[in-house]
Design a protein around this motif. Structure first.
Motif, PDB file in Angstrom:
ATOM      1  N   ALA A  46      64.983   4.165  56.569  1.00 37.47           N
ATOM      2  CA  ALA A  46      63.856   4.095  57.045  1.00 37.47           C
ATOM      3  C   ALA A  46      62.808   3.560  55.310  1.00 37.47           C
ATOM      4  N   MET A  47      64.023   2.942  54.636  1.00 35.75           N
ATOM      5  CA  MET A  47      62.485   1.195  53.817  1.00 35.75           C
ATOM      6  C   MET A  47      61.953   0.118  54.842  1.00 35.75           C
ATOM      7  N   MET A  48      62.644   0.185  55.800  1.00 37.18           N
ATOM      8  CA  MET A  48      62.971  -1.444  57.012  1.00 37.18           C
ATOM      9  C   MET A  48      60.938  -0.553  57.705  1.00 37.18           C
ATOM     10  N   ARG A  49      61.674   0.334  58.664  1.00 32.77           N
ATOM     11  CA  ARG A  49      60.726   1.213  59.407  1.00 32.77           C
ATOM     12  C   ARG A  49      59.322   1.122  58.409  1.00 32.77           C
ATOM     13  N   GLN A  50      58.767   1.917  57.290  1.00 30.58           N
ATOM     14  CA  GLN A  50      58.543   2.240  56.245  1.00 30.58           C
ATOM     15  C   GLN A  50      57.122   0.831  56.602  1.00 30.58           C
ATOM     16  N   VAL A  51      58.551  -0.280  55.829  1.00 34.95           N
ATOM     17  CA  VAL A  51      57.454  -1.742  55.876  1.00 34.95           C
ATOM     18  C   VAL A  51      56.448  -2.516  57.263  1.00 34.95           C
ATOM     19  N   ARG A  52      57.487  -1.808  58.585  1.00 30.61           N
ATOM     20  CA  ARG A  52      57.499  -2.631  59.584  1.00 30.61           C
ATOM     21  C   ARG A  52      56.169  -2.339  59.923  1.00 30.61           C
ATOM     22  N   LYS A  75      52.139  -3.489  60.454  1.00 31.12           N
ATOM     23  CA  LYS A  75      51.703  -3.312  61.677  1.00 31.12           C
ATOM     24  C   LYS A  75      49.874  -3.215  62.119  1.00 31.12           C
ATOM     25  N   TRP A  76      49.723  -1.926  60.939  1.00 32.59           N
ATOM     26  CA  TRP A  76      48.417  -1.136  60.911  1.00 32.59           C
ATOM     27  C   TRP A  76      47.871  -1.835  59.657  1.00 32.59           C
ATOM     28  N   GLY A  77      48.896  -2.367  58.095  1.00 27.98           N
ATOM     29  CA  GLY A  77      47.811  -2.493  57.172  1.00 27.98           C
ATOM     30  C   GLY A  77      48.319  -1.231  56.163  1.00 27.98           C
ATOM     31  N   PHE A  78      47.891  -2.054  54.499  1.00 25.64           N
ATOM     32  CA  PHE A  78      48.015  -0.957  53.777  1.00 25.64           C
ATOM     33  C   PHE A  78      46.699  -0.175  53.568  1.00 25.64           C
TER      34      PHE A  78
END
Length: 687
Positions: free
Chosen positions: A177-183, A187-190
């Motif tokens: 879940a963390m990896m998906r969140q980081v990716r 992609k879109w920015g913080f």
């Protein structure tokens, strides 16, 4: 244990008369001695002067006492006495122009200052000596008004960020879940786009926005719809680097428009719905906006724009049938659009309380450190339920939305603010966090007790105010009525946040702006752009990683050592807390004396007959400038101009007495709740 009698001796290479002049002014004590929240001069009708002191700490409690000051021999001895508690402080000075010896006797000091109760005599002695050293530092010009919260220590800052984020529950233990969140964030920015996309991965079906006028959107729905809207924007000819205007109230369509533009790399100028049509036309031309996304009822404000500028309706209520809506755009959107290299930025207009609003480019968040900053002072957790009545086009409303998005909070949005309706929404939706501007705090307090008692407000844990000063009277009453829920954020469009005052800090010092959040440096500088001594008023400068990227077509504020000038004057006290005296352009010089409007406003706010008050400087033929007060009386309140002037004369200096007192049914305010003082001075001024 503290004994009844404690003797303290100290020597300084300071002229006796200079030290005497400072010590004989008890109003300076809160700046020099820790744990003294306030000290106010009150003159009785018989001419007797009393000093109302608020002292203590969150752990020991807070005590309000009254002191009298009596002088023995001028420049040699004086005494502060609390008759009610049988306590006193006797001060004797010996010395000359080069050196001064102070002999101080404390009797029953623990009764006056709860933080010293039960502590050893050495604690009281050290407390007195520390305050005296700060007083001497003021006279010797020690440059000490700088406070830093790990801003220049990367190791401390990163460790604090990790602790702050962990405390929220934001990061899940599931590594996938963390990896998906980081990716997704990569992609879109913080930013808003990244926040909603990341939440769509983790909690797709959770409610993201409850639009009180338009239903509920989940995180997955906002992510999908905003991508479709971004594709439609691209199909209409918008490209990365272009800018659009967004003129809307708080609703889900406004949120989706900001997210979509960010995905496409298009900047969004957030237009203030309280501005005149002429002002908005100037802004559209100055920013060269390629299109305007606008609520139906607000199109009247852009009716004079050139017909070549496209309009898109945001709230589903277009004024004319041929006007396209964002729902139409989403339904007809192509399948794909080019992802921008750099996300679009948000351009926020300054409040314009003292002049024409300027467009300020907001920077992109710098990872988790951005939300960790505020969370270091306000302990929010993941998946809060937040109500944001503060306008999203204002810096504070936007910051609230950004913070909530990062925390996967459910945001409740509605048009306008009504205090009773707000209480109903808190009860109905079990709101945990309320983002407000000060005028909303005052309106909540105006609700009668019997009406407020009809609503279950037990879920409410955070009431976070920003945008203008809160009066000390309002702060104390709110804490009494709503409990320890109030947080006061001081900042600006240009510097984002500067400091945050917690409920504990506000109970001791109701007018404090608090302490800097994580990664923030606050300094009070003099005309030479160097720090002034603690307790000395100067210009407030701030440094953090969210300083704005500059105005559009305007010169930036003054900068010093990486810090920006907030435009406010204030001071740091002995404990490192910031106090704001007012705008630098509000201070007046009357008869050679520097006079600030805010102390007068603070004093008048304590009058039960006063609902609202604003004090401004006006020209004066004799004194150069003088103060003028504009007062809104409560219903059936017996208050006249002479009573106002007499009240201030007994509490402040004679230069602070407003010669002009005008009673109004209401004060002019902008959409964000700030009082427009320039309209009070010039009623014909354009908003």
């Amino acid at each position: 244990m503290v004994t009844d009698v404690i003797d303290v001796t100290a020597e300084f290479t300071i002229a006796r008369q200079a030290l005497w002049d400072v010590l004989l002014d008890p109003e300076s004590y809160p700046r020099m001695f820790t744990g003294i929240g306030s000290c106010t001069r009150v003159e009785g009708t018989d001419g007797t002067v009393m000093w109302q002191v608020r002292a203590g700490s969150p752990a020991t409690g807070v005590r309000d006492i009254e002191l009298t000051l009596s002088v023995g021999r001028w420049y040699e001895s004086f005494e502060l006495r609390c008759s009610e508690l049988g306590s006193y402080v006797a001060v004797r000075l010996r010395g000359d122009q080069d050196r001064t010896r102070l002999d101080i006797t404390l009797f029953g000091v623990a009764r006056i200052h709860p933080a010293l109760d039960g502590r050893p005599d050495a604690t009281a002695t050290d407390w007195v000596k520390a305050g005296l050293r700060r007083t001497a530092d003021v006279l010797s010009g020690t440059r000490s008004s700088v406070v830093v919260n790990a801003e220049r220590s990367p190791l401390r800052r990163n460790a604090a960020v990790a602790r702050s984020i962990a405390a929220t529950g934001l990061v899940r233990a599931d590594p996938f879940a963390m990896m998906r969140q980081v990716r997704t964030l990569q992609k879109w920015g913080f930013n808003l786009a990244g926040g909603y996309a990341a939440s769509a991965v983790l909690t797709p079906d959770a409610p993201a926005v409850i639009d009180l006028g338009g239903g509920v959107r989940t995180f997955a729905e906002i992510d999908t719809r905003s991508s479709a809207l971004a594709a439609a924007m691209h199909a209409s000819g918008l490209r990365a680097g272009d800018a659009i205007g967004l003129l809307a109230r708080n609703h889900v369509g406004m949120v989706e428009t900001m997210v979509a533009a960010g995905k496409l790399g298009v900047d969004v100028a957030l237009l203030n719905a309280g501005l005149s049509g002429r002002r908005i036309e100037e802004i559209v031309q100055r920013h060269r906006l390629a299109a305007v996304y606008v609520d139906g009822e607000l199109e009247v404000l852009i009716r004079y724009l050139h017909a070549s500028i496209p309009r898109v309706n945001t709230d589903g209520r277009p004024p004319v049938p041929e006007r396209p809506t964002i729902n139409d755009c989403i339904a007809a959107a192509p399948a794909e659009f080019p992802i921008a290299t750099h996300p679009g930025r948000l351009i926020v207009l300054t409040s314009g309380t003292s002049g024409s609003p300027k467009g300020a480019r907001r920077p992109h968040a710098r990872g988790f450190a951005t939300i960790a900053a505020l969370l270091s002072r306000i302990p929010l957790r993941v998946e809060e339920i937040a109500l944001i009545p503060a306008p999203l086009f204002h810096t504070w409303g936007l910051a609230a939305l950004q913070l909530c998005t990062a925390l996967r909070a459910t945001v409740v949005l509605g048009d306008g603010f009504d205090a009773v309706a707000c209480l109903g929404r808190i009860a109905e939706h079990r709101i945990t966090t309320l983002f407000v501007v000060p005028t909303m705090v005052e309106r909540l307090l105006d609700v009668p007790d019997e009406v407020r008692a009809q609503y279950d407000l037990s879920s409410l844990r955070f009431v976070i105010s920003c945008g203008a000063p809160l009066s000390g009277a309002t702060v104390l009453r709110f804490l009494e009525v709503f409990g320890d829920t109030l947080y006061n954020v001081y900042g600006s469009t240009e510097v984002s946040w500067a400091s945050v005052a917690t409920p504990d800090e506000l109970r001791v010092a109701p007018t404090t702006a608090g302490r800097p959040p994580l990664g923030t440096r606050v300094a009070v500088l003099g005309p030479d752009l160097r720090p002034v001594p603690v307790g000395t008023v100067g210009h407030i400068f701030v440094a953090n990683h969210m300083l704005f990227d500059g105005y559009v077509n305007s010169a930036p504020p003054e900068e010093a050592d990486g810090m920006l000038d907030t435009g406010d004057l204030g001071y740091l006290d002995a404990g490192g807390q910031l106090f704001v005296e007012g705008r630098d352009d509000e201070m007046i010089i009357s008869g050679g004396e520097n006079v600030f409007p805010r102390p007068v406003e603070e004093a008048l706010a304590h009058l039960p007959q006063v609902s609202e008050v604003a004090v401004v400087g006006v020209p004066d033929r004799e004194f150069g400038q003088r103060l003028a007060a504009f007062v809104v009386r409560r219903d059936d309140a017996g208050l006249d101009s002479d009573m106002v002037r007499t009240y201030i004369r007994h509490r402040l200096s004679r230069f602070s007495v407003p010669r002009d007192v005008t009673f109004l049914p209401s004060l002019p305010r902008g959409e964000t709740g700030k009082i427009l003082k320039r309209v009070l001075v010039r009623p014909d001024a354009t908003i």
